[in-house]
Structures are given as C-alpha cells and as structure tokens.
Design an enzyme around this catalytic site. Structure first.
Site, PDB file in Angstrom:
ATOM      1  CD  GLU A 198      43.246  33.772  43.370  1.00 44.33           C
ATOM      2  OE1 GLU A 198      42.204  34.221  42.835  1.00 44.33           O
ATOM      3  OE2 GLU A 198      43.544  33.971  44.561  1.00 44.33           O
ATOM      4  CG  ASN A 258      39.192  39.242  50.350  1.00 46.79           C
ATOM      5  OD1 ASN A 258      40.409  39.178  50.511  1.00 46.79           O
ATOM      6  ND2 ASN A 258      38.527  38.400  49.574  1.00 46.79           N
ATOM      7  CD  GLU A 294      42.086  39.810  44.191  1.00 47.61           C
ATOM      8  OE1 GLU A 294      43.288  39.643  43.864  1.00 47.61           O
ATOM      9  OE2 GLU A 294      41.294  38.867  44.371  1.00 47.61           O
ATOM     10  N   GLY A 353      41.880  29.861  53.055  1.00 53.27           N
ATOM     11  CA  GLY A 353      40.832  30.705  52.492  1.00 53.27           C
ATOM     12  C   GLY A 353      40.409  31.842  53.397  1.00 53.27           C
ATOM     13  CG  ASP A 412      42.073  39.840  47.821  1.00 52.98           C
ATOM     14  OD1 ASP A 412      41.212  40.730  47.995  1.00 52.98           O
ATOM     15  OD2 ASP A 412      41.808  38.696  47.407  1.00 52.98           O
ATOM     16  CE  LYS A 438      42.645  36.127  49.974  1.00 51.46           C
ATOM     17  NZ  LYS A 438      41.636  36.556  48.978  1.00 51.46           N
ATOM     18  CG  ASP A 468      34.255  33.880  39.862  1.00 51.93           C
ATOM     19  OD1 ASP A 468      34.994  33.750  40.849  1.00 51.93           O
ATOM     20  OD2 ASP A 468      33.290  33.117  39.635  1.00 51.93           O
ATOM     21  CD  GLU A 525      37.151  37.310  45.057  1.00 51.16           C
ATOM     22  OE1 GLU A 525      38.347  37.581  44.902  1.00 51.16           O
ATOM     23  OE2 GLU A 525      36.742  36.561  45.944  1.00 51.16           O
ATOM     24  CE  LYS A 545      44.686  37.080  45.610  1.00 57.69           C
ATOM     25  NZ  LYS A 545      43.686  36.953  44.550  1.00 57.69           N
ATOM     26  CG  HIS A 587      38.335  34.785  42.015  1.00 54.07           C
ATOM     27  ND1 HIS A 587      37.159  34.091  42.203  1.00 54.07           N
ATOM     28  CD2 HIS A 587      38.980  34.769  43.196  1.00 54.07           C
ATOM     29  CE1 HIS A 587      37.095  33.686  43.464  1.00 54.07           C
ATOM     30  NE2 HIS A 587      38.173  34.072  44.089  1.00 54.07           N
ATOM     31  CB  ALA A 588      41.293  30.383  40.076  1.00 54.87           C
ATOM     32  N   GLY A 589      40.957  29.437  42.682  1.00 54.60           N
ATOM     33  CA  GLY A 589      40.903  28.892  44.037  1.00 54.60           C
ATOM     34  C   GLY A 589      39.523  28.280  44.230  1.00 54.60           C
ATOM     35  CE1 TYR A 642      37.149  29.490  50.335  1.00 49.41           C
ATOM     36  CE2 TYR A 642      38.777  28.323  49.029  1.00 49.41           C
ATOM     37  CZ  TYR A 642      38.359  29.469  49.671  1.00 49.41           C
ATOM     38  OH  TYR A 642      39.159  30.589  49.631  1.00 49.41           O
TER      39      TYR A 642
END
Lengths: 433, 433
Positions: free
Chosen positions: B381, B249, B273, B23, B247, B219, B323, B300, B217, B350-352, B33
């Site tokens: 995702e 962020n 993203e 993450g 992504d 980061k 989301d 998200e 994907k 968006h997931a995870g 998380y």
C-alpha cells in the site's frame, strides 16, 4: 437543571499478594492483584463504582486508559446514560480514534468495561436492587435492546435472543425463590496455586471438601512431573467423587497440551482451563477433540463477544468462563450469556482477583433466573482472599454463593482500603518501597 | 565496561490530518494520524528508533504503554539485546504482570512492537544495512531462531520453516538484483478516502493510473448507494484493466458484508478489505466462501501471530495485510511471513499512516528476496502523505517502491517534525488549541 455526570475518577489500587504466592500459576509467578478502581459521580451527589482487574505492573496504564475515556462521559445527562446503556457502551467502545488501540480488546476495552459497569452500579443503586435482580426483572425486549448484534447475527439474531429469553420467563419467580433460599454452586481455587507446597495443597484440598465444595481447581503447566504428582495427591486427598479442574494458564502449544493432558488423564481431571493461547479458537477445538472426556474451558482472557461467538461456533469449549472486567461490561456480558444459552454451553465464571467474585456472581445468578434457567454443570469460581476490602463481600456457605441483596454491582471497596493500598503512595506500599 | 541501553524515550507526535479528511473511512471519520515515537539510546551514543501508529486520541496512552516497558529495557547490555532479539521480544511480551493487559494484543503489544523495532533499527544501523537486506542476508537457521513457535507448531514447525527458507535460498542474489533494479509493486489509497467528493475521487483515480499504479483502493461501508455510485465512477475512470480494491474498515456483520458485496460485484472489485470484525476468523471464512472471486483481505488490526495462523488455517483470507506496528515488531512479523509462505497466501502490507510505508516496505522486500521468493499478486500500500517528516522517506516511481538503501528500519523522523507536531505542546498544536 438535569442531573449530569460530573467526574470519572480512577485510582491505582494494588494488593501485595505476591508476598504469599497467592494467585501464582504457570504464567503468573508473582502477581500483585490490583484494581483500576473507577468512581463516576453525578451532580445529584450519587456515585457508581466499577473496576478493571489486573495483576500489578500495568495497573497505572489501566488507570490511564480509564482516564482517556473520561472526556466522553463527563457532562452527559444521567438520564441519557441510564436510559440507553447500550448507546453509552458503544460510545466508549466505538470512539473513532481510541478504538485503534483495540479495537475491542486490551487496556482500552477493559477501561470501557470498568466505566460501563460503574454506570450499571449507579443504575442498580438508584433502583435499589442488586444487579442480578435488576437484570432478572427486565423484560426480554429490554434485555435484547442492551446488546450490540452487529457482529453476532451470523450466530445469534435479536429475534432468537428474544425467543430464548421469552421461553426462560416461565419459572423465573420459582428460580428466584430457589436462588434466594439455596444460593448458587461455587468451586474453589484456594488449594491449587502453583507456589504452594504439596503439604499445603493436600491440607487445603481436604479443607475445601470439608467446607462443602464439590469441585476444586489446581494450577498446572509449569512442570509435567510435578503436575502428575500434585494432581495425584489432590485426587487421593479428595477421593473419587469430588471434581478436580486443572488450569494451565496458556502455558502450552496445541500439541503439547494434548500430550500433557494425556499424562494427567488417569487422575480424571474435570476440565482443562486455558490450555493454550486464549486467542486460539481453532487450537481449543483441536485440543477438545483430542482430550474428550476432559472438558475444555476458557474465557478469562477472551477479550470480546466476537471471540466467544467463535469459540461456540467452532465447538471449541465445554465450559464458558465469563469474566466481569475483561470485556466491555454488563452489556457485552449479556450478549455472551445469550450466545452461551443459544449454543447450550454452561457458563462457569472466572473469579478471584480483586472483586471478581463480588461482581460476576450477579451475572451467573441473572443467567440462572432469566437466561439459561439452569445451574446444571455450572459453578462460580471462589477464591478466599481480599473480600474484606469490599463493602458488600460475597457470602459463600457450604460450597454455595448466597445471593447478594445490597443494591449495586458489588464493586465498591471500603474507602480505607482504597487509601491504604493506593499505589505507589498508600501506606501499605510506602512501607514496602 | 560493556555498552548498555541507557534510556527508552517515547514522544506523542500527532499530525492534524482530520482537517483535510485524509484518511477518512467508514470507522475513522476524522483521524489525526499519530505516532508514539520511541528512541532507545545506548551508553555508546547510538540510537534506535521505532514507533507505534495510532489515529489521534489514545496516542498518549500508547506512549504510556511504551514507558511502562522501559524498566524492562534500561540497563540491558546492548550485546545481549542484539545477540538474541527473540529473547528481547519475549521479555517485553511475556512480562508476567504486564501481559495481563493483553495478552499479546492492544496497546501493550503495540508498545512491545515499537520497542522491539527500535532495537532492530539500532542493529541495522550498526550493521550499516537497511532492514530488508539485513534480514535477507541472514541464514535460514538464524531467521528461524528469531521466531517464537510456542503457539504456532500445529500450523508451522521450526523444521518446516527452515526447509521453506532453505528452498528460498536458490535465487536470492538474483531477486536482490531484480529488487534493486526494478523495485516492488505498489498500490495507492490516495484517491479513495470516504470524505472526498466524487470529482476528487475521479480526478485522483485517473492521476493514479497515469502515475503507473495498477491497483487503487476505495473506502466503502458507510452508505450502500453511495458506494455503488463511487465504485462505478472509479471503474469508469480507470477502465477495465486497473484493479480496484475496496475497504470496509470493519463496518459490516457477516451477512451484511455478503449482501453489500453482491451489490458492488458488477464493478469487479479485486479484494474486500476488513469486511467485518478483525477478530472474526470464521466470519471472514464465511464471507470468502460467499463472495469468491472477490478476494478477502485483512491484517492491519490482526493483533498477533496466533490470529494470523487461524486466518490461514481456516482459509479465511486470500490476501494477508501485514502491518509494521500492530504486532510485536520484526520478530513476530517474520513468523507471520513464514506462516503466509507455508499456506501460499500473498502478503500485501498495510501502509499509509505515519511511517508505515517507510517501515513495512522492508518486510515485503525481505519476503520477496528470502521467504516467498515472489511478487506475484503482491503489492505494498502507498499513501502519498506525511513522508516529508521522515529522514529516509520512501521513493515510489511508476507505481513501484524503490528499495531503500539507508541503514535502519525507516522509522526515524526529522527532529524538527517531532518537535513541531508534539502533542499537545508543539507549535503545530499550540496554534490549534
């Protein structure tokens, strides 16, 4: 041993304003004006005070949000905090886990604002200056260094900000003298709360004009026919020369706003405030295009500098309503003042609430002395209540705010008020509940 | 006696994901998380479960925000709540005092989402259907009645929404059969966390392709040179036919995003993203114009339907990342799906996180069966962790989500997991602290 911050305390203070319908509007039928009241203390025995304003329920959550930031603050050397208030601000708004609750919005962002402002209060007291003068006497380079430009550069670069501030240096002393001699123009919302009777509205509107105000504000948006009646009555009461602003507090959709405003246009409203969702930049732009010459105003719920940037880029507003406690404190508000100056949009701060007049006057006066250099088309909101709870209450005379002289940012309340109105266990609530 | 809601309980559940750097990204170097986990209970002994996802610190505040809503819910007749879930949603998002902490954003809005979703879970369990099927089998008129159009009408009217849903009725049964037989396309973020070594990235990227994923994907956004190296390595590992999304962020300003993306363009990224502040609608539009054919994706952190409306109106995004827990629950997400369909923009959720895969798959599948009617350019995702804590974990096979069959919205966790990971007193944290 260097001086460190030893505590960040937050208290839930609520005033039972809903009993009198002071503060009632289309979205807030019965607010209890409240403050999540913050005190930071240092090992040297000094204090700084800040607050976040809310309207009742949820103030406990706002207090909890401030407490969630305390571990990021307690133990920091005071010299580090005051020596780099931008870094301090980014520490609070950028925590990699807490920022998920925003980012840069809502309770966690207002909490950062309250703590950042408390640090500024500590700083201003230490320097023995009211905030407006502390800021107005900083160099352009110092002021630019206080701003986070990460998300602003497409609209305002640090170089442009520096240039703008340097140009405003000419005449700073003259404007400071003018401010001290004549104060800063105010307007009043006291007559216009939605819960008031027509008679009370007319009486208070006339009183406001007699007291020297050139602009009064009425709440609208709940009932179209009643709005037409009330705005007509106010216009009749104050005559053609006094400006009447109206405030819908987000009640409308975009097209509904346009229709409703056309029905009020015959009474020459000066600005329409919060016609729709505060997040709707493009909606405000569409409304503005349709209702000119009525000006479009918003800001009290505009949650950060990125939103203000877009309101300006999209030419969505004629009036920018800065708020002292919605964003992340003095640093972010300096950024917003710089953006407004760049785009040539006047700043007319949102006030009222709890301590908002006391705090935001400093930012408007700093803007006049050192940023925009003008009071043209600019007024600070004034609501005549709750000032007695503040150690340094505002002074409004002949429709103008007199420049505050006491050191600090204006947020400090009398200890007796904090104790009496502490929720839910203070005596003012104990009797009630 | 009619059945009423008797309690709204919220628990602070956190998983120590930061220990493995699962993450990790440019803004979230070490997330834990977490879920603010909600259970509503009825006098009839039924339960509904929802949650708000956070990344660690602040999850206690998210829990407190949910508890602040409880007095608005406890005592309500279940038949009233489930009979008008739009009114229930507006009750939670429109409380005249609590909304000051938003409005419609941040912790208080996510809290409303968690409680609204818990009510939907109760409803779906009572109907014996997974959420996607419950929604897909509603009539167009029923679906339209679930949406608050106050701030949407300038982009989407109820009549247009109805028309759109009516047109999607043709082929519903066929698409439902297709979904049950073949599932819904997924993509994986498992290879690309910023904290992973190059070797781990390459190995996991190859594994993802072998498992059937057509899009992975990565980061990016912390270090430009490292990004070029990592994206190049990934492209080499997966070959030219597999899509690589990247992504950032929110790491960049608008112009910085454009420059950085040009440096990565040779490796053919499919979408970028969160290139900048999630609030910057106009910034996303400017980036999109500059970096086409790289697609621009966000969502998200997009806090409500008004922001999504503007992203679509401004042609700022190519991919809308729904989301399950950022906005005010199923009702607001239906509005967002309708907006996306109106503007012809594909939804790639968006997931995870914690339970986001379990929950958001329902919304994407409903979209396919009854709204957009397509999976073209659409993927959900998938991140391969924490699923074991859920009573009805997702099933992803050959790069596709299989349609869930169990009644509910997917948020329910095993009671042992809730107890073990409760923060700070659960045994998984007790040993740690």
């Amino acid at each position: 041993m260097s001086e460190v911050i030893t505590s960040v305390d937050a208290v839930d203070v609520r005033f039972p304003t809903s009993r009198e319908l002071d503060g009632s509007d289309a979205m807030n039928p019965e607010p209890d004006y409240s403050a999540a009241y913050v005190t930071i203390r240092t090992s040297g025995g000094e204090e700084g005070t800040g607050l976040a304003f809310t309207v009742g329920r949820g103030n406990d959550l706002q207090v909890a949000a401030i407490r969630a930031l305390a571990p990021l603050v307690v133990g920091l050397p005071v010299a580090d905090v005051l020596g780099d208030l931008r870094a301090f601000s980014e520490r609070l708004t950028g925590d990699s886990q807490l920022r998920w609750l925003g980012p840069h919005k809502g309770a966690i962002h207002m909490a950062a604002g309250a703590v950042v402002n408390a640090a500024w209060d500590l700083y201003a007291r230490r320097e023995g200056k009211p905030l407006w003068r502390l800021l107005a006497e900083m160099s352009p380079a110092q002021l630019v260094s206080l701003v986070d430009f990460r998300y602003l550069r497409d609209a305002l670069t640090p170089e442009e900000a520096l240039d703008l501030l340097q140009r405003a240096q000419a005449g700073r002393e003259q404007r400071q003298r003018d401010l001290l001699a004549h104060g800063y123009p105010a307007y009043t919302t006291t007559p216009g709360w939605l819960g008031y009777t027509d008679e009370k509205l007319v009486r208070l509107a006339r009183e406001a004009v007699a007291e020297g105000f050139g602009l009064i504000k009425l709440k609208v948006g709940a009932d179209n026919k009643a709005d037409i009646r009330r705005v007509a009555l106010a216009r009749e009461a104050v005559g053609g020369d006094v400006r009447i602003a109206i405030d819908a507090n987000q009640a409308w959709g975009v097209e509904q706003a346009i229709t409703w405003l056309r029905s009020l246009a015959p009474y020459d409203p000066y600005w329409i405030e919060e016609p729709t969702s505060p997040d709707d930049v493009l909606g405000h732009a569409a409304i503005r295009e349709a209702v000119t010459p009525i000006k479009v105003a918003t800001g009290e719920h505009c949650h950060n500098q990125v939103m203000f940037k877009q309101l300006l880029q999209a030419r969505a507003i004629d009036v920018l309503q800065l708020d002292a406690t919605r964003v992340a404190g003095v640093n972010e508000n300096i950024a917003i003042l710089l953006l407004a100056a760049k785009f040539g949009v006047p700043v007319c701060p949102h006030a009222g609430g709890v301590g908002l007049c006391e705090m935001v006057q400093h930012l408007a006066m700093f803007d006049y002395v050192a940023v925009s250099g003008s009071t043209e088309g600019r007024v600070i909101e004034y609501v005549d209540h709750l000032h007695q709870h503040f150690v340094d209450p505002v002074t409004v005379r002949d429709g103008r705010y007199l420049a505050p002289q006491a050191p600090g940012i204006g947020a400090r309340m009398h200890q007796e008020s904090v104790v009496a109105y502490r929720f839910p266990d203070g005596p003012q609530w104990n009797n009630e509940i």
